[in-house]
Design an enzyme around this catalytic site. Structure first.
Site, PDB file in Angstrom:
ATOM      1  N   TYR A 156      -1.009 -10.521   1.732  1.00  0.00           N
ATOM      2  CA  TYR A 156      -0.332  -9.230   1.611  1.00  0.00           C
ATOM      3  C   TYR A 156      -1.028  -8.218   2.515  1.00  0.00           C
ATOM      4  CZ  TYR A 156       1.279  -4.803  -0.330  1.00  0.00           C
ATOM      5  OH  TYR A 156       1.793  -3.543  -0.469  1.00  0.00           O
ATOM      6  N   ASP A 197      -4.526   7.534   3.931  1.00  0.00           N
ATOM      7  CA  ASP A 197      -3.141   7.122   3.699  1.00  0.00           C
ATOM      8  C   ASP A 197      -2.316   8.323   3.249  1.00  0.00           C
ATOM      9  OD1 ASP A 197      -0.798   5.722   3.148  1.00  0.00           O
ATOM     10  OD2 ASP A 197      -1.443   5.317   1.093  1.00  0.00           O
ATOM     11  N   ASP A 244       3.863  -4.217   3.771  1.00  0.00           N
ATOM     12  CA  ASP A 244       4.415  -2.928   3.362  1.00  0.00           C
ATOM     13  C   ASP A 244       5.259  -2.371   4.505  1.00  0.00           C
ATOM     14  OD1 ASP A 244       4.835  -0.362   2.386  1.00  0.00           O
ATOM     15  OD2 ASP A 244       2.756  -0.054   1.794  1.00  0.00           O
ATOM     16  N   ASP A 257       6.600   0.769   3.934  1.00  0.00           N
ATOM     17  CA  ASP A 257       6.576   2.202   3.670  1.00  0.00           C
ATOM     18  C   ASP A 257       7.960   2.679   3.218  1.00  0.00           C
ATOM     19  OD1 ASP A 257       5.364   4.653   3.518  1.00  0.00           O
ATOM     20  OD2 ASP A 257       4.775   4.741   5.594  1.00  0.00           O
ATOM     21  N   HIS A 278       8.329  -4.580   1.592  1.00  0.00           N
ATOM     22  CA  HIS A 278       8.865  -3.697   0.546  1.00  0.00           C
ATOM     23  C   HIS A 278       9.080  -2.288   1.088  1.00  0.00           C
ATOM     24  CE1 HIS A 278       4.897  -1.834  -0.384  1.00  0.00           C
ATOM     25  NE2 HIS A 278       4.387  -3.050  -0.440  1.00  0.00           N
ATOM     26  N   GLU A 328      10.210   1.730  -0.212  1.00  0.00           N
ATOM     27  CA  GLU A 328      10.092   2.562  -1.410  1.00  0.00           C
ATOM     28  C   GLU A 328      10.946   3.819  -1.357  1.00  0.00           C
ATOM     29  OE1 GLU A 328       5.947   4.850  -0.575  1.00  0.00           O
ATOM     30  OE2 GLU A 328       5.966   2.666  -0.313  1.00  0.00           O
ATOM     31  N   CYS A 343      -0.266   7.356  -1.498  1.00  0.00           N
ATOM     32  CA  CYS A 343      -0.537   6.152  -2.284  1.00  0.00           C
ATOM     33  C   CYS A 343       0.147   6.225  -3.639  1.00  0.00           C
ATOM     34  CB  CYS A 343      -2.049   5.989  -2.464  1.00  0.00           C
ATOM     35  SG  CYS A 343      -2.525   4.662  -3.590  1.00  0.00           S
ATOM     36  N   ARG A 345      10.889  -1.194  -3.950  1.00  0.00           N
ATOM     37  CA  ARG A 345       9.813  -0.546  -4.717  1.00  0.00           C
ATOM     38  C   ARG A 345      10.246   0.858  -5.140  1.00  0.00           C
ATOM     39  NH1 ARG A 345       3.562   0.949  -2.941  1.00  0.00           N
ATOM     40  NH2 ARG A 345       3.566   3.014  -3.899  1.00  0.00           N
ATOM     41  N   GLU A 404       6.304   0.422  -9.456  1.00  0.00           N
ATOM     42  CA  GLU A 404       4.937   0.884  -9.231  1.00  0.00           C
ATOM     43  C   GLU A 404       4.426   1.690 -10.416  1.00  0.00           C
ATOM     44  OE1 GLU A 404       2.247   0.379  -8.099  1.00  0.00           O
ATOM     45  OE2 GLU A 404       1.855   1.453  -6.225  1.00  0.00           O
ATOM     46  N   ASN A 460       1.500  -4.824  -8.865  1.00  0.00           N
ATOM     47  CA  ASN A 460       0.495  -4.295  -7.951  1.00  0.00           C
ATOM     48  C   ASN A 460      -0.816  -4.107  -8.707  1.00  0.00           C
ATOM     49  OD1 ASN A 460      -0.747  -3.156  -5.745  1.00  0.00           O
ATOM     50  ND2 ASN A 460       0.271  -1.171  -5.928  1.00  0.00           N
TER      51      ASN A 460
END
Length: 321
Positions: A54, A73, A101, A103, A128, A130, A138, A179, A209, A232
């Site tokens: 991952y 981040d 990811d 984003d 993924h 989101e 984050c 996500r 999440e 996660n």
């Protein structure tokens, strides 16, 4: 002739996404994915024999953001930054799927589709997307801002359409993971509604999440079934810590450990820096005396390169390395 990857596994000629789909289809199994953020961390995880890797934007994305840009981040990293890293990691061992990811998809529907196509071309097995705003943060930090449901659904729909176009033109595929970060601010019902709609649109996996209790985790897996659900595992985050066996009993099909490589590297580098600054020297361990720097080169495929050079008729390493 079948070949072997860097983890010693027999080569599987199926595309990365097909192999990931096979893993998800296995009954009573859990796909455990350690987080990696650069070539060395990926090589180490491959050497340990993990079946899936991952690569994230946070944690490992603080990994990607911090290691490539020296930045936190806070939505600073771009598609080109993450794509270059994901492509490199996916190329290290084509027998091991990489989930990356993506984003927020890096823009509107057209950009989301471009992101998906780029990930497929890079050999990434899954991604993924989101529902935070583009200037996101984050998932285990407070103050996250979300887009409205229709904007989020447009992102997922664009991802599905981008994948369909690649399937029809190149045969390319990717596992789309939806996500949502809406649990904290909008509540459980809204978060589940968003994920169910995304599965209906064509996403393959649901990613809730930040669940805050075992009961909530189990309920989400039950309500989203038969779609696979991703957990996660962030140490110190809002989600209870569970083992892989416990996660499997709760109903999860994928478990990611985004922080495992980055936080280990962070602590080790910090300790070494303090040691050198304070003592003006370094402590050489017994392992270092015995193995030297060649151990690191070995993990990165030193002898594979030497053997390849010999097969091609090269003479650069005839006197050894």
């Amino acid at each position: 002739m079948a070949s072997t990857g860097t983890n010693g596994a027999r080569y599987n000629p199926k595309p990365a996404a097909a192999r990931l789909r096979e893993m998800l289809a296995r009954p009573d199994s859990l796909v455990a994915c350690p987080g990696v953020y650069d070539g060395l961390s990926a090589r180490i995880m491959l050497r340990e024999g993990f079946d899936c890797l991952y690569m994230a934007l946070r944690k490992t994305g603080a990994g990607t953001a911090a290691s490539k840009l020296g930045m936190p981040d806070l939505g600073i990293i771009t598609l080109n930054d993450i794509l270059e890293n994901a492509s490199m990691i996916a190329s290290l061992d084509r027998t091991v799927p990489v989930i990356a990811d993506a984003d927020t998809g890096y823009g509107g529907p057209i950009m989301v589709a471009r992101t998906v196509k780029s990930y497929i071309q890079a050999g990434v097995a899954g991604l993924h997307i989101e529902d935070q705003v583009q200037s996101k943060r984050c998932g285990h930090l407070a103050g996250k801002e979300l887009v409205d449901p229709e904007t989020y659904y447009a992102r997922i729909r664009a991802a599905v359409l981008g994948r369909e176009e690649m399937r029809s033109t190149t045969g390319g595929d990717i596992v789309i993971i939806a996500r949502t970060d809406s649990l904290q601010s909008l509540g459980y019902e809204e978060a589940l509604l968003r994920l169910k709609k995304c599965i209906e649109i064509g996403a393959d996996v649901a990613f809730l999440e930040g669940p805050t209790s075992l009961e909530q985790m189990k309920q989400a897996c039950q309500e989203l079934a038969p779609a696979p659900v991703l957990l996660n595992a962030v140490p110190g985050g809002v989600t209870p810590h569970v083992s892989q066996e416990e996660a499997k009993k709760l109903g999860y099909k994928i478990m990611i450990y985004p922080a495992i490589s980055f936080e280990a590297a962070y602590q080790a580098i910090w300790d070494s820096a303090k040691e050198l600054k304070q003592t003006k020297d370094i402590i050489i361990t017994e392992r270092q005396k015995k193995e030297g720097v060649k151990a690191v080169f070995g993990v990165c495929g030193l002898m594979d390169c030497v053997e390849f050079d010999k097969k091609a008729g090269g003479q650069s390493y005839n006197k050894g390395v």
